[in-house]
Structure formats: C-alpha cells, structure tokens
Design a protein around this motif. Structure first.
Motif, PDB file in Angstrom:
ATOM      1  N   GLY A  79      -6.815   0.768  -3.646  1.00 53.18           N
ATOM      2  CA  GLY A  79      -8.247   0.575  -3.483  1.00 53.18           C
ATOM      3  C   GLY A  79      -8.415  -1.016  -3.370  1.00 53.18           C
ATOM      4  O   GLY A  79      -8.986  -1.572  -2.198  1.00 53.18           O
ATOM      5  N   ARG A  80      -8.166  -1.734  -4.124  1.00 48.53           N
ATOM      6  CA  ARG A  80      -8.393  -3.043  -4.095  1.00 48.53           C
ATOM      7  C   ARG A  80      -7.616  -3.707  -2.978  1.00 48.53           C
ATOM      8  O   ARG A  80      -8.090  -4.809  -2.027  1.00 48.53           O
ATOM      9  N   VAL A  81      -6.360  -3.250  -2.917  1.00 53.34           N
ATOM     10  CA  VAL A  81      -5.606  -3.892  -1.474  1.00 53.34           C
ATOM     11  C   VAL A  81      -6.178  -3.783  -0.295  1.00 53.34           C
ATOM     12  O   VAL A  81      -6.331  -4.308   0.778  1.00 53.34           O
ATOM     13  N   ASP A  86      -8.759  -5.520   4.353  1.00 58.49           N
ATOM     14  CA  ASP A  86      -9.844  -5.340   5.492  1.00 58.49           C
ATOM     15  C   ASP A  86     -10.655  -6.334   5.403  1.00 58.49           C
ATOM     16  O   ASP A  86     -10.988  -6.947   6.713  1.00 58.49           O
ATOM     17  N   LEU A  87     -10.951  -6.929   4.449  1.00 64.20           N
ATOM     18  CA  LEU A  87     -11.902  -8.082   4.442  1.00 64.20           C
ATOM     19  C   LEU A  87     -11.303  -9.517   5.203  1.00 64.20           C
ATOM     20  O   LEU A  87     -11.920 -10.024   5.909  1.00 64.20           O
ATOM     21  N   PHE A 124      -1.915  -4.035   4.403  1.00 64.65           N
ATOM     22  CA  PHE A 124      -3.210  -2.949   4.520  1.00 64.65           C
ATOM     23  C   PHE A 124      -2.365  -1.560   4.810  1.00 64.65           C
ATOM     24  O   PHE A 124      -2.956  -0.454   4.200  1.00 64.65           O
ATOM     25  N   MET A 125      -1.393  -1.471   5.742  1.00 67.36           N
ATOM     26  CA  MET A 125      -0.953  -0.176   6.007  1.00 67.36           C
ATOM     27  C   MET A 125      -0.293   0.865   4.858  1.00 67.36           C
ATOM     28  O   MET A 125      -0.578   1.848   4.726  1.00 67.36           O
ATOM     29  N   PRO A 126       0.718   0.384   3.935  1.00 66.51           N
ATOM     30  CA  PRO A 126       1.061   1.208   2.768  1.00 66.51           C
ATOM     31  C   PRO A 126      -0.407   1.328   1.783  1.00 66.51           C
ATOM     32  O   PRO A 126      -0.287   2.537   1.461  1.00 66.51           O
ATOM     33  N   ALA A 127      -1.093   0.496   1.792  1.00 68.31           N
ATOM     34  CA  ALA A 127      -2.300   0.583   0.755  1.00 68.31           C
ATOM     35  C   ALA A 127      -3.185   1.791   1.247  1.00 68.31           C
ATOM     36  O   ALA A 127      -3.580   2.652   0.685  1.00 68.31           O
ATOM     37  N   SER A 184     -15.873  -5.084   9.100  1.00 65.21           N
ATOM     38  CA  SER A 184     -16.838  -5.137   8.052  1.00 65.21           C
ATOM     39  C   SER A 184     -17.756  -4.093   7.704  1.00 65.21           C
ATOM     40  O   SER A 184     -17.835  -3.779   6.430  1.00 65.21           O
ATOM     41  N   LEU A 185     -17.831  -2.955   8.516  1.00 68.54           N
ATOM     42  CA  LEU A 185     -18.284  -1.819   8.411  1.00 68.54           C
ATOM     43  C   LEU A 185     -17.345  -1.068   7.505  1.00 68.54           C
ATOM     44  O   LEU A 185     -18.058  -0.316   6.521  1.00 68.54           O
TER      45      LEU A 185
END
Length: 405
Positions: A79-81, A86-87, A124-127, A184-185
């Motif tokens: 979740g955090r990653v 994404d941010l 991002f991809m693995p998370a 951002s969405l």
C-alpha cells in the motif's frame, strides 16, 4: 491506507474494492497517456529515430530493478509503495508538463523523464500486483482479477482516444498534464483503500539482498507456485505489447486501412473487458487450473491463426475472441497465483511475473520487426502461439490443473 479486520463482502459490491478498481483504472489510463505523449514529444523534437532510444532508457531500469521493487513492497507494505510511487509518477510528469510549457525543453529532458519513470515503475509494478492480492479474502480473488482485467482493457481502449484528442488540441505539455491528473486521481482514491488480507509475520530485519534470496528460495521450494509463475509469465509475455505491434505490421503487410487496425485493437480490448465482467459476476471458477490450461490452449490456436487471416472482418472478429480468451487466462492465472502465495511474499512473487510481462516484453519489440521483415508476420504470430502453447502444457501438469478458485 489502513488494515481492517472486517469481513469483506462480494468484490463488485465492496466499496473498498471498487475504490481500488477506480484508482487502478486511473493509473493505467495515466500510463497509456504518458506512453503515447512521450514518443509524440520525441518525434516532434528530434524525429522518429530517437523514439526507440528514449523508450529503451526507461525500459532497461524497469527490468533491472523489478526484483528489487518486489523486495521493497514486501518490506514496507504494498500500500505504501503503491501510493508513494504513484505520487512520484504524478510529480515527474507534472514537472515534464511545466518544462515543456514554460521552458526551452530539450531532448535530454525527455531522456531523464523516461529514466526516472522507469525506475519508479520498477517499484510500482510489483507493489500494485501484491496489493490486489490483499484487498479481500481469498474467496474473492477471482472477482478482483476480473475487475483488474476490466480496468486494464477499458483503459487501453479509451486512453489512446483521450490522449489523441488532448495532443491534437493542446500539445505535448497538456498530454503530460493529463497523465499527471490521472495519477493524482489514483493517489487520492488509494488513500481511502484498506487492506483486508492481513500480512502475517514481522518485518524483515535482514538485508534487502537476503530478502530477495529468501523470496527466490520460497519459489524454488514450492513447485506448484513456481509453475504458476511460469504459466502467468509466459501467458502474458506476448500480450504486453508484442502482439499489438504484430497487428500493426500485419495490417501494413495486408495493405489494409489504418481504420482496420483501430477496430482490431478496440475489439481486442472490448473482448478482454467482457471477460473481466464475466469473471467478476461468477461466484466461483470450478476447476480453475483446467480452465486456465484450456484458455491458454485456445489462445495459442487463435494467435497462430491471426497470422494467416486474409480478410479484415475476420481479423477483427478473431481479435475480439482473442481478447476474451487471453483476458480469462490472465485473470484466472493471477488469481490462483495470489491465492497460493503466502502474503509475506506477494511483492517478490509479483515482481517475478511483472519482470516477465512488463520488464522483458519490450525486448521482443526488435525481434517482432526483424521476424516480420525476414519471414512475414505469420511466422511471428506462430512464435507467439508456441509460447502460449508452452504455457498451456505447463498449466496442464498435475500440480497446476488441480488449482481451484
């Protein structure tokens, strides 16, 4: 993003899962817009010869760092990653939009954007793959993967149209800005998502390299899990880009109008979306392992047939069926894989499958063009059929075909 012990409901009625689906749709749409805007900007700035170089600069770190991204997802929580990466993607494309709009942007800027984006994607991809496996209980994983497939195919169908309109009307800066808004969405929606499938155990106190070796040992010790990873990786390898490029080359080889290509790619996306809706509605998938093997076998036959099609109408129809079959195979394969994976290893297992689909598939792009130029697109599609057939044969082994959802 928080953990909850509440019992989740049916996936398509669970507001938590639906928020994740909306976030994932926005994120994938942002990817689509970004990866159309970037080559468009390079072409306008330096010509088509530099497009491949810029895309390669992003693809290489994505592939090299993908396994490390899985370790980070398991150490700090997916979740955090996911939210952090994404941010970061949102910020980098907004910066690119600002520089393209207000500064004298140069080609090195686009190389830098591609490089940074590729590094972030490796996190991002693995998370995001691991996160999907922890949204709800194991009984709903098939429906979650159906929603994921629906999100991917809808984004691939609608994203290019939106990007084309924005690029034509407002230019490259607006294209990057649109991608940033979509990211951002996604971040805003993800902040409201909770994790229901609790990750057991204590955070690792060893080194990241030790965690990576532990994850690979976990795969090696579990034959069923290893074979599922191979099946998912091989089954999706050709559908992460090479088949789309092959369809471009096939329509050119047959001297069909560009509209035929557009309808073909749209039919493929719609077929996958229909498959996602179907899997979301099903209560359970009986004999999921057998269904996976059968879908992969049918996919292999259909991919091989594509290269021999001589009429545009038949090509579009085959693409729609192929989209549905490959969508079902992908959703079932990923759902079974996540069901069989210990939540402590979801990030590392997801990184291996992501490496096959997102990390290594770009390496097939040059081979696609070379094979099509030397022997025709029929040979290329036959090669893809062989890969799908190999995945089907592995899925038909006892340890995989006995899987249930």
């Amino acid at each position: 993003m928080t953990l909850s012990g509440a019992t989740p409901g049916v996936a398509y009625r669970d507001g938590n899962v639906l928020r994740w689906t909306a976030a994932y749709t926005a994120s994938v749409s942002g990817d689509v817009v970004f990866f159309l805007t970037l080559p468009w900007a390079v072409t306008r700035m330096a010509g088509p010869a530099q497009v491949g170089a810029v895309l390669a600069v992003g693809a290489v770190p994505r592939a090299v760092l993908m396994l490390a991204g899985g370790v980070i997802a398991d150490r700090f929580g997916p979740g955090r990653v996911v939210i952090g990466s994404d941010l970061a993607r949102c910020l980098i494309v907004f910066c690119a939009a600002g520089l393209m709009q207000f500064a004298a942007a140069r080609l090195p800027l686009l190389f830098a954007v591609a490089l940074i984006f590729g590094v972030i994607d490796a996190l991002f991809m693995p998370a995001v793959g691991a996160l999907a496996g922890r949204l709800t209980d194991v009984g709903q994983l098939g429906r979650v993967q159906g929603l994921r497939m629906l999100a991917v195919r809808l984004s691939n169908a609608v994203g290019p149209l939106i990007a084309a309109i924005v690029l034509s009307a407002a230019g490259v800066a607006a294209g990057f800005g649109l991608a940033g808004l979509l990211f951002s969405l996604s971040v805003g929606l993800l902040l409201a998502v909770r994790l229901n499938r609790i990750q057991p155990g204590v955070r690792s106190t060893g080194s990241p390299f030790a965690d990576l070796k532990d994850g690979l040992r976990h795969l090696r010790r579990n034959r069923q899990l290893t074979r599922l990873v191979v099946v998912v990786g091989l089954g999706e390898l050709c559908f992460s880009g090479p088949v789309s490029i092959g369809l471009v080359l096939l329509t050119a080889e047959r001297h069909w109008a560009p509209a035929v290509l557009g309808w073909t790619l749209s039919a493929f996306s719609v077929g996958g979306a229909v498959a996602g809706i179907l899997l979301t509605a099903l209560t359970r998938v009986r004999r999921a392992g057998v269904a996976l093997a059968c879908c992969l076998l049918a996919t292999a036959v259909l991919v091989g047939t594509l290269g021999q099609v001589t009429t545009a109408g038949l090509l579009i129809a085959c693409a729609a069926v192929l989209g549905a079959l490959s969508g079902v195979a992908s959703a079932i394969g990923n759902a079974v894989l996540q069901r069989k994976t210990d939540p402590r290893y979801l990030g590392r297992v997801s990184s291996v499958t992501s490496l096959s689909t997102v990390g290594l598939s770009p390496l097939l792009y040059p081979a696609t063009g070379f094979v099509a130029a030397a022997w025709g697109t029929g040979v290329f599609f036959a090669g893809c059929a062989v890969i799908c057939l190999l995945a089907a044969l592995i899925a038909a082994t006892k340890s995989v075909r006995g899987s249930e959802l």
